[in-house]
Structure formats: structure tokens, C-alpha cells
Write an enzyme that holds these catalytic residues in place. Sequence first.
Site, PDB file in Angstrom:
ATOM      1  N   ASN A 289      12.704   4.847   5.612  1.00 41.42           N
ATOM      2  CA  ASN A 289      11.602   3.748   6.294  1.00 41.42           C
ATOM      3  C   ASN A 289      10.241   4.485   7.025  1.00 41.42           C
ATOM      4  O   ASN A 289      10.572   5.809   7.353  1.00 41.42           O
ATOM      5  CB  ASN A 289      12.316   2.685   7.348  1.00 41.42           C
ATOM      6  CG  ASN A 289      11.531   1.780   7.979  1.00 41.42           C
ATOM      7  OD1 ASN A 289      10.602   1.149   7.347  1.00 41.42           O
ATOM      8  ND2 ASN A 289      11.135   1.717   9.353  1.00 41.42           N
TER       9      ASN A 289
ATOM     10  N   ILE B  28      15.235  -6.770   8.823  1.00 36.23           N
ATOM     11  CA  ILE B  28      16.095  -5.984   9.282  1.00 36.23           C
ATOM     12  C   ILE B  28      17.556  -6.224   8.598  1.00 36.23           C
ATOM     13  O   ILE B  28      17.878  -7.216   8.679  1.00 36.23           O
ATOM     14  CB  ILE B  28      16.241  -5.910  10.841  1.00 36.23           C
ATOM     15  CG1 ILE B  28      14.897  -5.484  11.654  1.00 36.23           C
ATOM     16  CG2 ILE B  28      17.600  -5.133  11.032  1.00 36.23           C
ATOM     17  CD1 ILE B  28      14.963  -5.441  12.989  1.00 36.23           C
TER      18      ILE B  28
ATOM     19  N   HIS C 255       7.866   4.182  10.140  1.00 35.13           N
ATOM     20  CA  HIS C 255       7.068   3.458  11.273  1.00 35.13           C
ATOM     21  C   HIS C 255       5.966   3.961  11.762  1.00 35.13           C
ATOM     22  O   HIS C 255       5.726   5.255  11.782  1.00 35.13           O
ATOM     23  CB  HIS C 255       8.387   3.904  12.217  1.00 35.13           C
ATOM     24  CG  HIS C 255       8.024   2.780  13.549  1.00 35.13           C
ATOM     25  ND1 HIS C 255       8.054   1.379  13.619  1.00 35.13           N
ATOM     26  CD2 HIS C 255       7.563   2.957  14.664  1.00 35.13           C
ATOM     27  CE1 HIS C 255       7.831   0.815  14.936  1.00 35.13           C
ATOM     28  NE2 HIS C 255       7.209   1.923  15.338  1.00 35.13           N
TER      29      HIS C 255
ATOM     30  N   MET D  70       9.936  -6.474   5.806  1.00 31.82           N
ATOM     31  CA  MET D  70      10.005  -7.342   6.988  1.00 31.82           C
ATOM     32  C   MET D  70      11.249  -7.929   7.413  1.00 31.82           C
ATOM     33  O   MET D  70      11.338  -8.574   8.254  1.00 31.82           O
ATOM     34  CB  MET D  70       8.856  -8.456   6.842  1.00 31.82           C
ATOM     35  CG  MET D  70       7.584  -7.740   6.660  1.00 31.82           C
ATOM     36  SD  MET D  70       6.973  -6.369   7.796  1.00 31.82           S
ATOM     37  CE  MET D  70       6.957  -7.293   9.158  1.00 31.82           C
TER      38      MET D  70
ATOM     39  N   THR E  21       0.815  -1.299  -0.081  1.00 29.82           N
ATOM     40  CA  THR E  21       0.024   0.112   0.286  1.00 29.82           C
ATOM     41  C   THR E  21       0.906   1.294   0.054  1.00 29.82           C
ATOM     42  O   THR E  21       0.578   2.371  -0.706  1.00 29.82           O
ATOM     43  CB  THR E  21      -0.932  -0.011   1.425  1.00 29.82           C
ATOM     44  OG1 THR E  21      -0.401  -0.082   2.388  1.00 29.82           O
ATOM     45  CG2 THR E  21      -2.118  -1.007   1.133  1.00 29.82           C
ATOM     46  N   ASN E  22       2.023   1.157   0.691  1.00 30.46           N
ATOM     47  CA  ASN E  22       2.705   2.442   0.522  1.00 30.46           C
ATOM     48  C   ASN E  22       3.395   2.511  -0.775  1.00 30.46           C
ATOM     49  O   ASN E  22       3.846   3.690  -1.248  1.00 30.46           O
ATOM     50  CB  ASN E  22       3.818   2.257   1.721  1.00 30.46           C
ATOM     51  CG  ASN E  22       3.306   2.806   2.888  1.00 30.46           C
ATOM     52  OD1 ASN E  22       2.656   3.757   3.324  1.00 30.46           O
ATOM     53  ND2 ASN E  22       3.755   2.171   4.238  1.00 30.46           N
TER      54      ASN E  22
END
Length: 208
Positions: free
Chosen positions: A108, A93, A110, A91, A13-14
Site C-alpha cells: 500500500n 480496509i 500512504h 478505499m 493515478t497511482n
Amino acid sequence: MKNIVVLVSGGGTNLQALIDAEKSGIIKNGKITCVISSNPNAYALERAKNNDISTRIIPRKEYSDSVSYSHAILDALNEEKADLVVLAGFMTILDECVTKAYAYKIINVHPALIPSFCGEGFYGLRVHEAALAYGVKVSGATIHFVNEKADAGAIILQGTVNVENGDTPEILQKRIMENVEWKLLPKAVSLFCQDKIEIADGKAYVKE
């Protein structure tokens, strides 16, 4: 024109917000040139294909640890000549081999107001569950640079929404996405592409 590479793992979606922002001219001096997914079945890959953006799949499960996986990501970013890397629901790191090679070039989003409800283990609905459990009256999202520590990089932009009585984690997540994430992430990307973000003493300052 800066090359934007977007890293995804899920629905995207982003990523869609970034694609729409690029098409409408909100993102200036930048172009999404590649989408890299850690998940072969991520719907984000369909969004990229529907918009003629090249894709690469680097499955996380094919690598024994995060270091070897991060090196594979780093090789791909270098091959794609990435000027900016955007983590959009990614997802995994990344190891410091990536964050150091692309220092202040990885952004990023958050879904909380850092330094609250962030760090390792705080992702997705867990963030909103924690915020509601604490009883906060406002929440929001933070756009930040990525460094060696989870959610600890320089903050670029933050935006808030009110927490309403009766909110569930899902309702709060949707409100934050629609009102903050999908607006501020493209804005931050555009600021970066226009060289309007300055770093001083480890903090990010926006030059308008």
C-alpha cells in the site's frame, strides 16, 4: 514473471504510474495482469482498459460487511493467481482473511511518513490537513506491506518533500504524489518482483 493485481476505488493515478513504469521497464519481472475495483464508476477501470489490462468489478455496497466483501476479494485474487497485490487508492480496509492469506504480498502507499498521520480515518486529503495543522516542515509518502492493522505493516520505502509556506492540503497532496508516490510505488513493486525485499523480525530490508 510475477502477476501483479491492483485494487482501486477511484481515479487511478497511482495505477497509471505503475502502468507507465511497467511500459518503460522500471518494473522488472512483474506484469499487471488484473485491476479490481470496488467502485463500478472508477476512472481507474478506463486506464486499465486503455492499456489492455483485464478488469473485475466487486462493488463494496453489494456486501453487508467487510468480512464477506474481503472473502469475495480473496476469491478473486486466488482466481487471478496474484503474486503481488497493490492497493492504489483502494478505499476499503480488508479483513485478516486476505492479509493473512497474502502476508507480505500486499503493498500500500500512504501519503504521510508513517507512523505520523496514519491509521484508521487517515486517508486522502485528511492526511495532508492533519500534517499542515500540526505544522510539520517535511511530509511525504510511505510504501508499506499491509497487515491486520491500518498502516501498521512493515515499511519498504519512504520519501519526503518540503512543506512550503502557504501550502493547502491539495497543493501538498499533489507535490507528494508527483515527487514521491508515483516514483517509489513502482520502485517498491519492482523490488518485490525481483525478490529484493527481505523480512526479518517484522521489518522489511531492501537488498540492492
